[in-house]
Design a protein around this motif. Structure first.
Motif, PDB file in Angstrom:
ATOM      1  N   GLY A 149       0.771  -1.274   0.081  1.00 31.68           N
ATOM      2  CA  GLY A 149       0.136  -0.127   0.106  1.00 31.68           C
ATOM      3  C   GLY A 149       0.837   1.196   0.226  1.00 31.68           C
ATOM      4  O   GLY A 149       0.464   2.349  -0.639  1.00 31.68           O
ATOM      5  N   GLN A 194       0.772   4.293  -2.844  1.00 32.22           N
ATOM      6  CA  GLN A 194       0.469   5.542  -2.575  1.00 32.22           C
ATOM      7  C   GLN A 194       1.439   6.249  -3.043  1.00 32.22           C
ATOM      8  O   GLN A 194       1.222   7.622  -3.282  1.00 32.22           O
ATOM      9  CB  GLN A 194       0.210   5.741  -0.901  1.00 32.22           C
ATOM     10  CG  GLN A 194      -1.124   5.136  -0.319  1.00 32.22           C
ATOM     11  CD  GLN A 194      -0.932   5.051   1.032  1.00 32.22           C
ATOM     12  OE1 GLN A 194      -0.357   5.675   1.934  1.00 32.22           O
ATOM     13  NE2 GLN A 194      -1.872   4.210   1.600  1.00 32.22           N
ATOM     14  N   SER A 233      -3.326   9.210  -1.749  1.00 33.19           N
ATOM     15  CA  SER A 233      -3.577   8.709  -0.117  1.00 33.19           C
ATOM     16  C   SER A 233      -4.651   7.797   0.052  1.00 33.19           C
ATOM     17  O   SER A 233      -4.476   7.024   0.945  1.00 33.19           O
ATOM     18  CB  SER A 233      -3.632   9.941   0.608  1.00 33.19           C
ATOM     19  OG  SER A 233      -5.000  10.482   0.274  1.00 33.19           O
ATOM     20  N   LEU A 234      -5.283   7.466  -1.030  1.00 33.22           N
ATOM     21  CA  LEU A 234      -6.343   6.310  -0.635  1.00 33.22           C
ATOM     22  C   LEU A 234      -6.177   5.135  -1.476  1.00 33.22           C
ATOM     23  O   LEU A 234      -6.916   4.018  -1.157  1.00 33.22           O
ATOM     24  CB  LEU A 234      -7.646   7.016  -1.365  1.00 33.22           C
ATOM     25  CG  LEU A 234      -8.316   8.184  -0.902  1.00 33.22           C
ATOM     26  CD1 LEU A 234      -9.514   8.613  -1.481  1.00 33.22           C
ATOM     27  CD2 LEU A 234      -8.647   8.183   0.719  1.00 33.22           C
ATOM     28  N   ASP A 288      -4.919   1.399  -2.040  1.00 34.23           N
ATOM     29  CA  ASP A 288      -4.490   0.316  -1.130  1.00 34.23           C
ATOM     30  C   ASP A 288      -4.702  -0.738  -1.988  1.00 34.23           C
ATOM     31  O   ASP A 288      -5.646  -0.787  -2.772  1.00 34.23           O
ATOM     32  CB  ASP A 288      -5.331   0.410  -0.088  1.00 34.23           C
ATOM     33  CG  ASP A 288      -5.623  -0.953   0.659  1.00 34.23           C
ATOM     34  OD1 ASP A 288      -4.808  -1.272   1.466  1.00 34.23           O
ATOM     35  OD2 ASP A 288      -6.840  -1.587   0.501  1.00 34.23           O
ATOM     36  N   ILE A 316      -8.589  -1.869  -1.716  1.00 28.73           N
ATOM     37  CA  ILE A 316      -9.548  -1.136  -1.940  1.00 28.73           C
ATOM     38  C   ILE A 316      -9.742  -0.980  -3.696  1.00 28.73           C
ATOM     39  O   ILE A 316     -10.600  -0.756  -4.203  1.00 28.73           O
ATOM     40  CB  ILE A 316      -9.293   0.193  -1.475  1.00 28.73           C
ATOM     41  CG1 ILE A 316      -9.659   0.144   0.079  1.00 28.73           C
ATOM     42  CG2 ILE A 316     -10.318   1.328  -2.119  1.00 28.73           C
ATOM     43  CD1 ILE A 316      -9.292   1.541   0.663  1.00 28.73           C
ATOM     44  N   SER A 370      -8.136  -6.650   3.592  1.00 25.89           N
ATOM     45  CA  SER A 370      -8.188  -5.112   3.228  1.00 25.89           C
ATOM     46  C   SER A 370      -7.784  -4.264   4.325  1.00 25.89           C
ATOM     47  O   SER A 370      -7.983  -4.611   5.236  1.00 25.89           O
ATOM     48  CB  SER A 370      -9.428  -4.653   2.215  1.00 25.89           C
ATOM     49  OG  SER A 370      -9.741  -5.558   1.177  1.00 25.89           O
ATOM     50  N   PHE A 371      -7.512  -3.258   3.795  1.00 25.53           N
ATOM     51  CA  PHE A 371      -7.284  -1.789   4.660  1.00 25.53           C
ATOM     52  C   PHE A 371      -5.970  -1.830   5.383  1.00 25.53           C
ATOM     53  O   PHE A 371      -5.518  -0.680   5.820  1.00 25.53           O
ATOM     54  CB  PHE A 371      -8.489  -1.807   5.794  1.00 25.53           C
ATOM     55  CG  PHE A 371     -10.003  -1.363   5.061  1.00 25.53           C
ATOM     56  CD1 PHE A 371     -10.048  -0.139   4.435  1.00 25.53           C
ATOM     57  CD2 PHE A 371     -10.943  -2.494   5.202  1.00 25.53           C
ATOM     58  CE1 PHE A 371     -11.286   0.082   3.806  1.00 25.53           C
ATOM     59  CE2 PHE A 371     -12.416  -2.041   4.385  1.00 25.53           C
ATOM     60  CZ  PHE A 371     -12.197  -0.702   3.764  1.00 25.53           C
ATOM     61  N   LEU A 418      -3.798   0.412   3.817  1.00 25.66           N
ATOM     62  CA  LEU A 418      -4.254   1.766   3.731  1.00 25.66           C
ATOM     63  C   LEU A 418      -3.976   2.392   5.200  1.00 25.66           C
ATOM     64  O   LEU A 418      -3.130   3.318   5.274  1.00 25.66           O
ATOM     65  CB  LEU A 418      -5.691   1.824   3.658  1.00 25.66           C
ATOM     66  CG  LEU A 418      -6.513   3.492   3.734  1.00 25.66           C
ATOM     67  CD1 LEU A 418      -6.087   4.420   2.707  1.00 25.66           C
ATOM     68  CD2 LEU A 418      -7.659   3.204   3.944  1.00 25.66           C
ATOM     69  N   HIS A 466      -0.470   5.114   6.692  1.00 27.83           N
ATOM     70  CA  HIS A 466      -0.743   6.402   7.132  1.00 27.83           C
ATOM     71  C   HIS A 466      -0.327   6.516   8.581  1.00 27.83           C
ATOM     72  O   HIS A 466      -0.039   7.696   8.909  1.00 27.83           O
ATOM     73  CB  HIS A 466      -2.226   6.536   6.934  1.00 27.83           C
ATOM     74  CG  HIS A 466      -2.772   7.115   5.825  1.00 27.83           C
ATOM     75  ND1 HIS A 466      -3.012   8.337   5.370  1.00 27.83           N
ATOM     76  CD2 HIS A 466      -3.293   6.331   4.361  1.00 27.83           C
ATOM     77  CE1 HIS A 466      -3.398   8.722   4.186  1.00 27.83           C
ATOM     78  NE2 HIS A 466      -3.266   7.451   3.681  1.00 27.83           N
ATOM     79  N   GLY A 471     -10.429  -0.230   9.607  1.00 25.27           N
ATOM     80  CA  GLY A 471     -10.108   0.409   8.195  1.00 25.27           C
ATOM     81  C   GLY A 471     -11.257   1.172   7.477  1.00 25.27           C
ATOM     82  O   GLY A 471     -10.875   2.176   7.095  1.00 25.27           O
ATOM     83  N   PHE A 523     -10.994   4.859   6.038  1.00 20.84           N
ATOM     84  CA  PHE A 523     -11.038   5.017   4.701  1.00 20.84           C
ATOM     85  C   PHE A 523     -11.974   6.082   4.376  1.00 20.84           C
ATOM     86  O   PHE A 523     -11.891   7.200   3.641  1.00 20.84           O
ATOM     87  CB  PHE A 523     -11.420   3.832   4.105  1.00 20.84           C
ATOM     88  CG  PHE A 523     -11.741   4.123   2.484  1.00 20.84           C
ATOM     89  CD1 PHE A 523     -10.662   4.480   1.650  1.00 20.84           C
ATOM     90  CD2 PHE A 523     -13.158   4.156   2.029  1.00 20.84           C
ATOM     91  CE1 PHE A 523     -10.800   4.500   0.257  1.00 20.84           C
ATOM     92  CE2 PHE A 523     -13.443   4.051   0.539  1.00 20.84           C
ATOM     93  CZ  PHE A 523     -12.327   4.372  -0.195  1.00 20.84           C
TER      94      PHE A 523
END
Length: 327
Positions: free
Chosen positions: A69, A73, A79-80, A82, A85, A255-256, A259, A263, A314, A318
């Protein structure tokens, strides 16, 4: 360095707690004795054959997904981004489900072959997403990338539902749990199937940290600094896809992590990828090992798929980032 040391110590602390926790509890003294060969056969079986492989896989999968991820990015300046996603994980998952659907049930599953299959699916999904997200005037559009990824992930999910129709009940139950993000590889052969990919890819990606720093400046400035933008982006994207594919093949549809991990690391160490990439690996490993511990503890003796626990964390994050984004 202090932040990474603290993250490493937190991973070790949660690692120890996770070894002690489960439907059959082992005290810290029993865990210590068993680790050094002094436990009973039952304690050795619980610790070495069930808990330790799963805990190690949680850390490895979390680290791999977070670094994947972080690369996405960086190279997309989005920045979103992933792998979950954007649908890259879904592409990897489709290949695994295809394998389960068509591979003869009376043969042993070649575990070491699964990461390569998943990488093929992840690479195909990533190529399609990036082709659909290219704007003729602005290059890769972050907003179009997110929308394309969500659409492709939805299409792949529909294809998976169709495929599950031909599965027998046992395979269907396995696929359902796997898609929810269960850490299903619970023995050492799964660790050995994943570990070589991380051992090769992570050092190479850390070596490429400076190139990733340059790419985040934008294509015109990166070219003026002498960077071969197209080649560097392709190499880093390939590494990101390979990491995501290998981790999904062993850890399920989680997932997530890709992300939230980067961050969190960015808040702690800043945006220089020499520090951000290893910090993301540690943050992702910590996030997933905590999520797996909670998944095993909340509804004992049953357990929740780890991916659901990560999604609870997450998904709101998100939505928060999406609300802040001006892409």
């Amino acid at each position: 360095m202090l932040v990474m040391t603290l993250l490493g110590l937190l991973i070790v602390a949660v690692f120890m707690i996770s070894m002690n926790s489960g439907y059959i509890r082992l005290s810290p003294i029993e865990v210590f004795k068993t680790l050094f060969g002094g436990g009973t056969p039952k304690q050795s079986l619980i610790l070495f054959e069930f808990r330790l492989p799963r805990i190690v896989i949680s850390v490895l999968v979390g680290a791999g997904l977070a670094v994947s991820g972080c690369i996405l990015q960086g190279i997309t300046r989005n920045s979103l981004a992933d792998p979950g996603i954007l649908g890259i994980n879904a592409g990897a998952g489709l290949m695994v489900v295809l394998f389960i659907a068509f591979y003869p049930n009376n043969q042993a599953v070649p575990v070491f072959f699964l990461p390569m299959l998943a990488m093929l699916g992840a690479g195909t999904a990533a190529a399609l997403i990036f082709l659909l997200s290219i704007d003729k005037h602005r290059g890769i559009s972050p907003k179009r990338m997110i929308l394309s990824g969500i659409a492709i992930a939805a299409g792949i999910s529909a294809a998976m539902i169709v495929l599950t129709i031909r599965l027998d009940p046992n395979d269907y139950q396995f696929v359902a749990v796997w898609l929810a993000g269960s850490i299903w590889g619970s023995n050492w052969k799964f660790v050995m199937a994943l570990l070589p990919w991380l051992a090769v890819l992570l050092p190479f990606i850390f070596y490429k940290a400076r190139s990733l720093n340059v790419l985040t400046l934008g294509d015109p400035l990166a070219i003026s600094l002498g960077s071969k933008v197209g080649a560097e982006r392709f190499v880093l994207l390939s590494c990101s896809v390979a990491l995501a594919g290998a981790c999904v093949a062993i850890g399920g549809g989680i997932s997530f992590v890709g992300l939230v991990g980067p961050h969190l690391a960015r808040q702690l160490v800043g945006s220089k990828h020499q520090y951000l990439l290893p910090a993301s690996a540690l943050a992702g490993g910590l996030l997933l090992i905590i999520a797996d511990l909670l998944a095993r503890m909340i509804l004992q003796p049953s357990e929740i798929p780890t991916g659901i626990v990560v999604a609870i964390i997450g998904a709101p994050y998100f939505l928060y980032l999406l609300a802040k984004s001006k892409a």
